[in-house]
Motif scaffolding. Structure first.
Motif, PDB file in Angstrom:
ATOM      1  N   TRP A  84      39.671  30.096  44.439  1.00 52.75           N
ATOM      2  CA  TRP A  84      38.265  29.739  44.231  1.00 52.75           C
ATOM      3  C   TRP A  84      37.624  30.784  43.331  1.00 52.75           C
ATOM      4  N   ARG A  85      36.988  30.328  42.258  1.00 51.06           N
ATOM      5  CA  ARG A  85      36.438  31.285  41.304  1.00 51.06           C
ATOM      6  C   ARG A  85      35.216  32.008  41.857  1.00 51.06           C
ATOM      7  N   MET A  86      35.213  33.297  41.669  1.00 47.15           N
ATOM      8  CA  MET A  86      34.090  34.172  42.014  1.00 47.15           C
ATOM      9  C   MET A  86      33.667  34.907  40.743  1.00 47.15           C
ATOM     10  N   PRO A  87      32.438  35.419  40.695  1.00 48.94           N
ATOM     11  CA  PRO A  87      31.939  35.982  39.436  1.00 48.94           C
ATOM     12  C   PRO A  87      32.142  37.489  39.302  1.00 48.94           C
ATOM     13  N   PHE A  88      32.418  37.916  38.071  1.00 48.77           N
ATOM     14  CA  PHE A  88      32.231  39.315  37.705  1.00 48.77           C
ATOM     15  C   PHE A  88      30.720  39.502  37.513  1.00 48.77           C
ATOM     16  N   TRP A  89      29.992  39.654  38.591  1.00 46.72           N
ATOM     17  CA  TRP A  89      28.524  39.655  38.526  1.00 46.72           C
ATOM     18  C   TRP A  89      28.039  41.015  38.026  1.00 46.72           C
ATOM     19  N   ALA A  90      27.651  41.026  36.759  1.00 49.02           N
ATOM     20  CA  ALA A  90      27.388  42.294  36.076  1.00 49.02           C
ATOM     21  C   ALA A  90      26.323  43.141  36.768  1.00 49.02           C
ATOM     22  N   SER A  91      25.339  42.491  37.359  1.00 52.93           N
ATOM     23  CA  SER A  91      24.257  43.226  38.006  1.00 52.93           C
ATOM     24  C   SER A  91      24.754  44.123  39.141  1.00 52.93           C
ATOM     25  N   ALA A 146      34.202  36.000  53.011  1.00 48.91           N
ATOM     26  CA  ALA A 146      33.602  34.996  52.141  1.00 48.91           C
ATOM     27  C   ALA A 146      34.359  33.674  52.175  1.00 48.91           C
ATOM     28  N   LEU A 147      35.678  33.719  52.087  1.00 46.52           N
ATOM     29  CA  LEU A 147      36.457  32.498  51.865  1.00 46.52           C
ATOM     30  C   LEU A 147      37.580  32.271  52.872  1.00 46.52           C
ATOM     31  N   GLY A 148      37.770  33.189  53.814  1.00 48.46           N
ATOM     32  CA  GLY A 148      38.814  33.006  54.802  1.00 48.46           C
ATOM     33  C   GLY A 148      40.204  33.311  54.262  1.00 48.46           C
ATOM     34  N   PRO A 149      41.235  33.138  55.090  1.00 50.61           N
ATOM     35  CA  PRO A 149      42.591  33.542  54.694  1.00 50.61           C
ATOM     36  C   PRO A 149      43.295  32.585  53.750  1.00 50.61           C
ATOM     37  N   GLU A 150      42.815  31.327  53.636  1.00 47.07           N
ATOM     38  CA  GLU A 150      43.551  30.316  52.872  1.00 47.07           C
ATOM     39  C   GLU A 150      43.137  30.223  51.408  1.00 47.07           C
ATOM     40  N   LEU A 151      42.002  30.795  51.049  1.00 44.96           N
ATOM     41  CA  LEU A 151      41.416  30.536  49.738  1.00 44.96           C
ATOM     42  C   LEU A 151      41.101  31.856  49.036  1.00 44.96           C
ATOM     43  N   PHE A 166      47.314  40.814  41.168  1.00 46.18           N
ATOM     44  CA  PHE A 166      47.434  40.260  42.512  1.00 46.18           C
ATOM     45  C   PHE A 166      47.259  41.422  43.487  1.00 46.18           C
ATOM     46  N   ALA A 167      46.361  41.288  44.458  1.00 48.09           N
ATOM     47  CA  ALA A 167      46.170  42.394  45.398  1.00 48.09           C
ATOM     48  C   ALA A 167      45.549  41.918  46.704  1.00 48.09           C
ATOM     49  N   THR A 168      46.071  42.414  47.816  1.00 47.13           N
ATOM     50  CA  THR A 168      45.412  42.258  49.110  1.00 47.13           C
ATOM     51  C   THR A 168      44.338  43.345  49.158  1.00 47.13           C
ATOM     52  N   LEU A 169      43.193  43.069  48.536  1.00 43.26           N
ATOM     53  CA  LEU A 169      42.286  44.153  48.208  1.00 43.26           C
ATOM     54  C   LEU A 169      41.140  44.360  49.188  1.00 43.26           C
ATOM     55  N   THR A 170      40.448  43.297  49.612  1.00 43.92           N
ATOM     56  CA  THR A 170      39.229  43.520  50.402  1.00 43.92           C
ATOM     57  C   THR A 170      39.137  42.592  51.607  1.00 43.92           C
ATOM     58  N   GLY A 171      38.602  43.120  52.688  1.00 46.65           N
ATOM     59  CA  GLY A 171      38.233  42.291  53.824  1.00 46.65           C
ATOM     60  C   GLY A 171      37.058  41.394  53.494  1.00 46.65           C
ATOM     61  N   ALA A 172      36.225  41.822  52.552  1.00 47.85           N
ATOM     62  CA  ALA A 172      35.070  41.019  52.158  1.00 47.85           C
ATOM     63  C   ALA A 172      35.493  39.657  51.614  1.00 47.85           C
ATOM     64  N   ALA A 173      36.656  39.596  50.954  1.00 50.35           N
ATOM     65  CA  ALA A 173      37.157  38.317  50.446  1.00 50.35           C
ATOM     66  C   ALA A 173      37.452  37.364  51.584  1.00 50.35           C
ATOM     67  N   ARG A 174      37.976  37.879  52.690  1.00 55.83           N
ATOM     68  CA  ARG A 174      38.277  37.029  53.836  1.00 55.83           C
ATOM     69  C   ARG A 174      36.985  36.568  54.509  1.00 55.83           C
ATOM     70  N   ALA A 193      28.796  42.232  48.952  1.00 54.84           N
ATOM     71  CA  ALA A 193      29.577  41.868  47.759  1.00 54.84           C
ATOM     72  C   ALA A 193      30.793  42.771  47.549  1.00 54.84           C
ATOM     73  N   GLY A 194      31.501  43.073  48.623  1.00 48.82           N
ATOM     74  CA  GLY A 194      32.623  44.001  48.526  1.00 48.82           C
ATOM     75  C   GLY A 194      33.751  43.522  47.636  1.00 48.82           C
ATOM     76  N   SER A 195      34.057  42.224  47.649  1.00 52.21           N
ATOM     77  CA  SER A 195      35.119  41.716  46.787  1.00 52.21           C
ATOM     78  C   SER A 195      34.688  41.735  45.323  1.00 52.21           C
ATOM     79  N   VAL A 196      33.427  41.425  45.070  1.00 55.49           N
ATOM     80  CA  VAL A 196      32.921  41.418  43.695  1.00 55.49           C
ATOM     81  C   VAL A 196      32.918  42.825  43.112  1.00 55.49           C
ATOM     82  N   THR A 197      32.435  43.800  43.891  1.00 54.02           N
ATOM     83  CA  THR A 197      32.378  45.164  43.359  1.00 54.02           C
ATOM     84  C   THR A 197      33.774  45.738  43.151  1.00 54.02           C
ATOM     85  N   ALA A 198      34.729  45.358  44.005  1.00 56.41           N
ATOM     86  CA  ALA A 198      36.106  45.802  43.792  1.00 56.41           C
ATOM     87  C   ALA A 198      36.649  45.227  42.486  1.00 56.41           C
TER      88      ALA A 198
END
Length: 472
Positions: free
Chosen positions: A387-394, A356-361, A346-354, A415-420
């Motif tokens: 909401w599921r996001m991918p470990f996008w290997a590329s 992409a999906l906003g504060p509620e999701l 569990f982490a308040t990790l990236t602004g990129a997540a907000r 893709a800041g949340s994905v790379t994190a």
């Protein structure tokens, strides 16, 4: 001087007082899905509603007087018959719109547990720094079909997590976060081990130490264990950055104002742990919280530094404001060493997540499709969505470093949340299932059951998964 943050016992007592036994005399709350439902009212009640131009919009509340002038019933607009699916915590709109008193739902509710939890969630207020807060309560009779112990356990964890996030960093640093963890473990006969200050270096947690060394409040790794040794191993890692200035990559003032919530991951982890312990879920629980301040001083870690992590991987620092993934990486390496059945961050990790999906999701990353699908179902069922996001290997190549094994941030704006998440995944080799939740930990605008302020997001969702998977 404000009093100490709410203790577990005090919170539990407050909630028990708010949830009344079935059969208690109370004012009925009548859910109204449409104008057609108003036909069941008496002529006097219908005229009262019409005179106030009341419509059964979602969350609309109208106290209706009886012949004596006292409140005889409360009309509660649901906005439609499927309200429990669209807004499972809608009953949380009631406490803020009702006068003090005792209330009950007039008929069966679609999900009695969530109806009660929503109401209790809407009763929450953070009053540690307020004077004269002896406001009379709004209390609810336990709905038919609701499990009192279950509802109280969920509400207690919700209040506990909210209190932690809402407490300012002046009164909640690494030591106070440790104290909260110790209180929790002691209440349920768990054990706690803490590695603090320079001992972090001696015990091979170099990145936790690097992030926290510039603060006059010593960084630490908090390690809680609870449950039977042979039960399925569930390990939770919660980001515990008690305040984040951004370090030498200093945040602007507007971005620093809410950084007391940067330990929201730790709050969610502890809220989850409280639910597990209170309900005696049959798991071997471990909670790891790397706790630190990301401060500015002459000994602060710098952009361009190369840190060696616990597992030996060298990490180039691209931006000191991306400190959370560094402390998590050391904790993940420790957790992974015993190959748990489930390993979740569990982490308040990236602004990129907000973005992409906003504060509620919150984005949810998982390396096991069956696990991921069941968590998503559980989250929706209890009104704690992810909401599921991918470990996008590329995208892993975006973490390439020319001077170290890996850069801790990507080399571009995408893709800041994905790379994190991909960075964290590099530190997990042995765990059977790994998941990462990039939460916001805050409600910016009040919603039913969710007052503005701290919120231990995804804790109830994960608990519901384990409750279904492993039994209650």
């Amino acid at each position: 001087m404000p009093s100490k943050a709410t203790t577990l016992d005090a919170t539990r007592h407050t909630l028990e007082d708010l949830l009344l036994a079935r059969g208690t005399d109370a004012i009925p709350i009548v859910p109204v899905a449409s104008d057609d439902d108003l036909g069941g009212l008496s002529d006097l009640e219908r005229r009262w509603a019409e005179a106030r131009d009341w419509k059964p919009d979602q969350g609309a509340v109208l106290p209706v007087p009886d012949e004596t002038g006292a409140i005889g019933k409360v009309l509660f607009g649901t906005g439609g018959a499927d309200w429990a699916k669209d807004a499972p915590l809608l009953t949380g709109a009631l406490p803020g719109k009702l006068p003090a008193g005792d209330y009950r739902f007039a008929g069966p509710m679609p999900d009695p547990d969530l109806a009660a939890l929503g109401f209790l969630g809407g009763c929450y207020r953070f009053t540690r720094y307020k004077s004269g807060n002896d406001k009379a309560p709004r209390r609810l009779v336990l709905p038919e079909g609701a499990d009192r112990d279950q509802v109280l356990a969920l509400a207690e964890a919700l209040y506990f997590g909210r209190d932690l996030i809402n407490t300012p960093a002046s009164d909640l640093g690494p030591a106070e976060l440790e104290a909260a963890a110790r209180e929790l473990a002691k209440a349920f006969d768990g054990t706690v081990k803490v590695t603090e200050g320079s001992t972090l270096l001696a015990d091979n947690f170099p990145m936790i130490h690097a992030v926290g060394r510039a603060s006059d409040r010593a960084p630490r790794l908090i390690d809680i264990r609870w449950g039977a040794e042979r039960a399925p191993k569930v390990t939770i890692v919660g980001k515990g950055i008690c305040f984040d200035t951004g370090g030498l990559n200093l945040k602007p003032g507007g971005s620093m104002g809410l950084m007391k919530k940067d330990m929201g991951g730790a709050a969610s982890a502890l809220a989850f742990a409280l639910m597990v312990m209170r309900t005696k879920l049959p798991v071997r629980l471990r909670v790891l919280i790397p706790a630190a301040d990301n401060s500015v001083a002459g000994n602060a870690f710098r952009p361009g530094d190369v840190l060696t992590s616990r597992n030996g991987m060298t990490v180039e620092i691209g931006n000191t404001d991306a400190e959370g993934r560094l402390v998590l990486a050391d904790a993940l390496s420790l957790a992974d060493e015993e190959a748990p059945d489930y390993l979740v961050t569990f982490a308040t990790l990236t602004g990129a997540a907000r973005v992409a999906l906003g504060p509620e999701l919150p984005p949810f990353y998982a390396d096991d499709d069956d696990f991921a699908g069941k968590v998503l179902e559980a989250a929706l069922a209890v009104g704690d969505p992810v909401w599921r996001m991918p470990f996008w290997a590329s995208y892993d190549k975006l973490l390439k470093s020319n001077v170290a094994d890996v850069s801790h941030i990507s080399d571009g704006p995408f893709a800041g949340s994905v790379t994190a998440a991909l960075f964290l995944k590099r530190f997990v080799k042995e765990a059977k299932r790994f998941a990462h939740l990039d939460i916001y930990g805050w409600v910016p605008r009040e919603q039913p059951g969710r007052p503005q302020g701290g919120e231990p997001q995804a804790a109830r969702a994960l608990f519901q998964f384990f409750r279904r998977e492993l039994g209650s």
